[in-house]
Design an enzyme around this catalytic site. Structure first.
Site, PDB file in Angstrom:
ATOM      1  CB  CYS A  42      -0.923  -0.014   1.206  1.00  0.00           C
ATOM      2  SG  CYS A  42      -1.852   1.508   1.394  1.00  0.00           S
ATOM      3  N   GLY A 178      -9.681  -4.922 -16.609  1.00  0.00           N
ATOM      4  CA  GLY A 178     -10.427  -3.661 -16.436  1.00  0.00           C
ATOM      5  C   GLY A 178     -11.032  -3.580 -15.045  1.00  0.00           C
ATOM      6  CB  ILE A 181      -4.836  -2.263 -10.904  1.00  0.00           C
ATOM      7  CG1 ILE A 181      -4.616  -2.461  -9.401  1.00  0.00           C
ATOM      8  CG2 ILE A 181      -3.536  -1.868 -11.601  1.00  0.00           C
ATOM      9  CD1 ILE A 181      -3.586  -3.515  -9.035  1.00  0.00           C
ATOM     10  N   GLY A 264      -5.599  -9.112 -11.085  1.00  0.00           N
ATOM     11  CA  GLY A 264      -5.808  -9.540  -9.706  1.00  0.00           C
ATOM     12  C   GLY A 264      -4.487  -9.775  -8.998  1.00  0.00           C
ATOM     13  NE  ARG A 265      -1.637  -7.030  -4.605  1.00  0.00           N
ATOM     14  CZ  ARG A 265      -0.432  -6.551  -4.960  1.00  0.00           C
ATOM     15  NH1 ARG A 265      -0.291  -5.852  -6.062  1.00  0.00           N
ATOM     16  NH2 ARG A 265       0.620  -6.777  -4.198  1.00  0.00           N
ATOM     17  CG  HIS A 434      -5.622   3.795   3.246  1.00  0.00           C
ATOM     18  ND1 HIS A 434      -5.240   4.887   3.989  1.00  0.00           N
ATOM     19  CD2 HIS A 434      -4.480   3.299   2.686  1.00  0.00           C
ATOM     20  CE1 HIS A 434      -3.925   5.025   3.904  1.00  0.00           C
ATOM     21  NE2 HIS A 434      -3.454   4.082   3.113  1.00  0.00           N
TER      22      HIS A 434
HETATM   23  P1  NAD Z   1      -9.386  -6.806  -9.966  1.00  0.00           P
HETATM   24  O1  NAD Z   1      -9.846  -8.112  -9.465  1.00  0.00           O
HETATM   25  O2  NAD Z   1      -9.987  -5.541  -9.474  1.00  0.00           O
HETATM   26  O3  NAD Z   1      -9.545  -6.782 -11.558  1.00  0.00           O
HETATM   27  C1  NAD Z   1      -8.969  -7.721 -12.405  1.00  0.00           C
HETATM   28  C2  NAD Z   1      -9.754  -7.704 -13.695  1.00  0.00           C
HETATM   29  O4  NAD Z   1      -9.057  -8.455 -14.656  1.00  0.00           O
HETATM   30  C3  NAD Z   1     -11.152  -8.303 -13.569  1.00  0.00           C
HETATM   31  O5  NAD Z   1     -12.079  -7.381 -14.049  1.00  0.00           O
HETATM   32  C4  NAD Z   1     -11.055  -9.557 -14.450  1.00  0.00           C
HETATM   33  O6  NAD Z   1     -12.286  -9.859 -15.081  1.00  0.00           O
HETATM   34  C5  NAD Z   1      -9.995  -9.165 -15.443  1.00  0.00           C
HETATM   35  N1  NAD Z   1      -9.269 -10.273 -16.066  1.00  0.00           N
HETATM   36  C6  NAD Z   1      -8.799 -11.394 -15.448  1.00  0.00           C
HETATM   37  N2  NAD Z   1      -8.123 -12.144 -16.336  1.00  0.00           N
HETATM   38  C7  NAD Z   1      -8.147 -11.478 -17.523  1.00  0.00           C
HETATM   39  C8  NAD Z   1      -7.610 -11.734 -18.812  1.00  0.00           C
HETATM   40  N3  NAD Z   1      -6.877 -12.835 -19.057  1.00  0.00           N
HETATM   41  N4  NAD Z   1      -7.832 -10.833 -19.799  1.00  0.00           N
HETATM   42  C9  NAD Z   1      -8.554  -9.701 -19.549  1.00  0.00           C
HETATM   43  N5  NAD Z   1      -9.093  -9.421 -18.346  1.00  0.00           N
HETATM   44  C10 NAD Z   1      -8.873 -10.290 -17.347  1.00  0.00           C
HETATM   45  O7  NAD Z   1      -7.790  -6.832  -9.759  1.00  0.00           O
HETATM   46  P2  NAD Z   1      -6.699  -5.682  -9.957  1.00  0.00           P
HETATM   47  O8  NAD Z   1      -7.261  -4.526 -10.696  1.00  0.00           O
HETATM   48  O9  NAD Z   1      -5.489  -6.386 -10.488  1.00  0.00           O
HETATM   49  O10 NAD Z   1      -6.428  -5.239  -8.477  1.00  0.00           O
HETATM   50  C11 NAD Z   1      -5.897  -6.208  -7.549  1.00  0.00           C
HETATM   51  C12 NAD Z   1      -6.499  -6.029  -6.186  1.00  0.00           C
HETATM   52  O11 NAD Z   1      -5.989  -4.866  -5.592  1.00  0.00           O
HETATM   53  C13 NAD Z   1      -8.014  -5.888  -6.231  1.00  0.00           C
HETATM   54  O12 NAD Z   1      -8.608  -6.716  -5.294  1.00  0.00           O
HETATM   55  C14 NAD Z   1      -8.266  -4.454  -5.919  1.00  0.00           C
HETATM   56  O13 NAD Z   1      -9.461  -4.248  -5.194  1.00  0.00           O
HETATM   57  C15 NAD Z   1      -7.036  -4.058  -5.117  1.00  0.00           C
HETATM   58  N6  NAD Z   1      -6.766  -2.661  -5.395  1.00  0.00           N
HETATM   59  C16 NAD Z   1      -7.579  -1.726  -4.790  1.00  0.00           C
HETATM   60  C17 NAD Z   1      -7.410  -0.397  -5.075  1.00  0.00           C
HETATM   61  C18 NAD Z   1      -8.315   0.607  -4.433  1.00  0.00           C
HETATM   62  O14 NAD Z   1      -8.891   0.316  -3.398  1.00  0.00           O
HETATM   63  N7  NAD Z   1      -8.498   1.774  -5.013  1.00  0.00           N
HETATM   64  C19 NAD Z   1      -6.439   0.017  -5.987  1.00  0.00           C
HETATM   65  C20 NAD Z   1      -5.648  -0.958  -6.573  1.00  0.00           C
HETATM   66  C21 NAD Z   1      -5.818  -2.285  -6.279  1.00  0.00           C
END
Ligand code: NAD
Length: 459
Positions: A42, A178, A181, A264-265, A434
């Site tokens: 973070c 999409g 992040i 994702g993570r 946050h």
């Molecule tokens: P996410 O789960 O938000 O989004 C990942 C997206 O990738 C999903 O919409 C999914 O359908 C798509 N996807 C998966 N495989 C794919 C593929 N092969 N081709 C195309 N699309 C695909 O994950 P993220 O954006 O990587 O973020 C990681 C984590 O970190 C999340 O849980 C998020 O909530 C957290 N995060 C939060 C904040 C915030 O609170 N503002 C900011 C950054 C990250």
């Protein structure tokens, strides 16, 4: 014989450091062990640096619209070096703040690589020291998920970590994913003048929220030259040339200087620790109950490692409650859906409680009320009229069960939405997103009861 503690916490991210401060305040002898920089993803590679960069990007968007506000100003190219230095300075001040907070509250910060050898026993790999303790809190976080056919190389195929510290603004960028992040980094780089395209496999951006939000974001993103292709997958990729070449399931071919994979993570924990403690996993996530207990007695997990929210403020909430439990007080996480979700895109998006989709799936008799920004005087005054707020009410008992919004200050306003969803809650049970300005109010609210971990203890 090594040192003995009440609580040893592995990882000093938002979950680990917050648990460390609160455990120490609760009178527990506490050590927090961190192998990288205090503050975790973070503070170092996520929330804080991304919001610092987005803060600069927001100025660019506003400056472009200055003529609409009665200002005749000319605007040059963004100075990426200065934008990066500003971000680095903000990160540095926060990470040293975490070290100071741990120290001033009486928690020991140990810079080492920790491995649990069994219940009540943690080995420090670099010093070789063995710590014994009553409780272990696992807070080792998560890392970006890789797409096996397009592995990270840190140069052309990057994760969100590298995306925050690129040496130059790329001319073109494709973002795979999409989600949160993808939307935030997409807005950042589009505002900086990079030709940016998001590819989302599902039919909408932010697919975990209601469809209208993703649809509206897609429309608004076009206004800042951010293109989103939804319902599309990457069929094959060639990253060997100067430009990365992606063949999409739609038949389209995209070329870009860099590819940011944001799908994702995944939780991070060493095999040795997992085996020594015989932890139970669900996918990669450590299984915990509402009191953050793992399958091993005296071993707790929180934050991204347990994967309940993957949000820093979700980890804060868990840390607050767990530190009280370890000090013998009662407490549990009542409902993870009450942890607000906030997306710092242009415009912002946020949600708390159930989405309409979830209310339908649960067979709830509900009604939705919509209110638009266009009719709001302040929004007109700011020339920020896109978006709306939707409030979902349970018709059976009249309670608000969900709020979602896209528009100006959504990431701030969602804290008010969170408050209208609860009754008679203590400050420590309420989560604000946050990083938001609303946290200033939350800290003062907590502070009034001597419970803010970021303010000095009440004497
Ligand atoms: P996410 O789960 O938000 O989004 C990942 C997206 O990738 C999903 O919409 C999914 O359908 C798509 N996807 C998966 N495989 C794919 C593929 N092969 N081709 C195309 N699309 C695909 O994950 P993220 O954006 O990587 O973020 C990681 C984590 O970190 C999340 O849980 C998020 O909530 C957290 N995060 C939060 C904040 C915030 O609170 N503002 C900011 C950054 C990250």
């Amino acid at each position: 014989m090594g040192k003995d503690y009440d609580a040893v916490i592995i990882g000093a991210g938002p979950g680990g450091y917050a648990a460390g401060i609160k455990c120490a305040r609760n009178g527990l002898k506490t050590a927090v062990i961190e192998r990288d920089k205090p503050g975790g993803t973070c503070l170092n590679y996520g929330c804080i640096p991304s919001k610092a960069l987005l803060g600069s990007a927001e100025f660019i968007i506003k400056a472009r619209h200055a003529h609409l506000m009665g200002l005749d100003v000319s605007f040059g190219e963004p100075n990426w070096g200065k934008i990066q230095s500003r971000k680095d300075a903000i990160v540095k001040s926060f990470t040293s703040g975490v070290e100071g907070l741990l120290r001033s509250n009486g928690a020991e910060l140990i810079r080492d690589d920790a491995v649990a050898e069994g219940r009540g026993s943690v080995r420090l790999n670099n010093s070789g020291e063995l710590l014994t303790c009553k409780n272990i809190i696992l807070a080792s976080g998560s890392e970006p998920k890789e797409i096996p056919s397009i592995p990270f190389d840190g140069e052309k195929v990057i994760s969100s970590k590298e995306a925050l510290s690129l040496s130059e603004i790329p001319k073109s960028l494709v973002i795979i994913g999409g989600g949160v992040i993808g939307c935030e980094m997409g807005c950042l780089y589009a505002a900086l003048g990079c030709k940016t395209t998001i590819i989302e496999a599902l039919p909408r951006l932010l697919p975990r929220e209601d469809d209208w939000m993703g649809r509206l974001l897609e429309k608004e993103f076009r206004k800042i030259n951010l293109k989103a292709l939804t319902d599309v997958k990457v069929s094959s990729a060639d990253t060997s040339g100067d430009l990365c070449r992606l063949n999409l399931s739609s038949g389209e071919v995209l070329e870009s200087e860099k590819v940011l994979v944001a799908v994702g993570r995944s939780p991070v924990i060493s095999e040795e620790t997992a085996e020594a403690l015989s932890l139970e996993f669900n996918g990669g996530e450590v299984v915990i109950d509402e009191k953050m207990r793992t399958s091993a007695e005296g071993v707790y997990a929180l934050g991204d490692l347990a994967g309940k929210t993957y949000l820093a403020h979700g980890a804060y909430l868990e840390a607050e409650i767990l530190a009280d439990i370890l000090a013998g007080k009662d407490g549990k996480i009542k409902d993870y859906r009450l942890v607000p979700r906030a997306v710092y895109s242009f415009p912002e998006a946020a949600g708390v409680g159930l989405s309409e989709k979830e209310a339908q799936e649960r067979g709830i008799d509900y009604s939705v009320t919509k209110s638009g920004f266009l009719a709001n005087g302040r929004s007109l005054a700011h020339n920020q009229t896109a978006g709306e707020v939707r409030v979902i009410k349970n018709n059976a008992d009249g309670r608000i069960i969900g709020v979602s919004m896209v528009g100006e200050s959504a990431t701030e306003m969602i804290s008010s939405a969170r408050l209208i969803m609860g009754t008679n809650e203590k400050a420590g049970e309420v989560s604000f997103p946050h990083p938001t300005v609303s946290e200033v109010l939350k800290e003062a609210w907590m502070g009034a009861y001597g419970e803010s971990i970021h303010l000095p203890p009440k004497r």
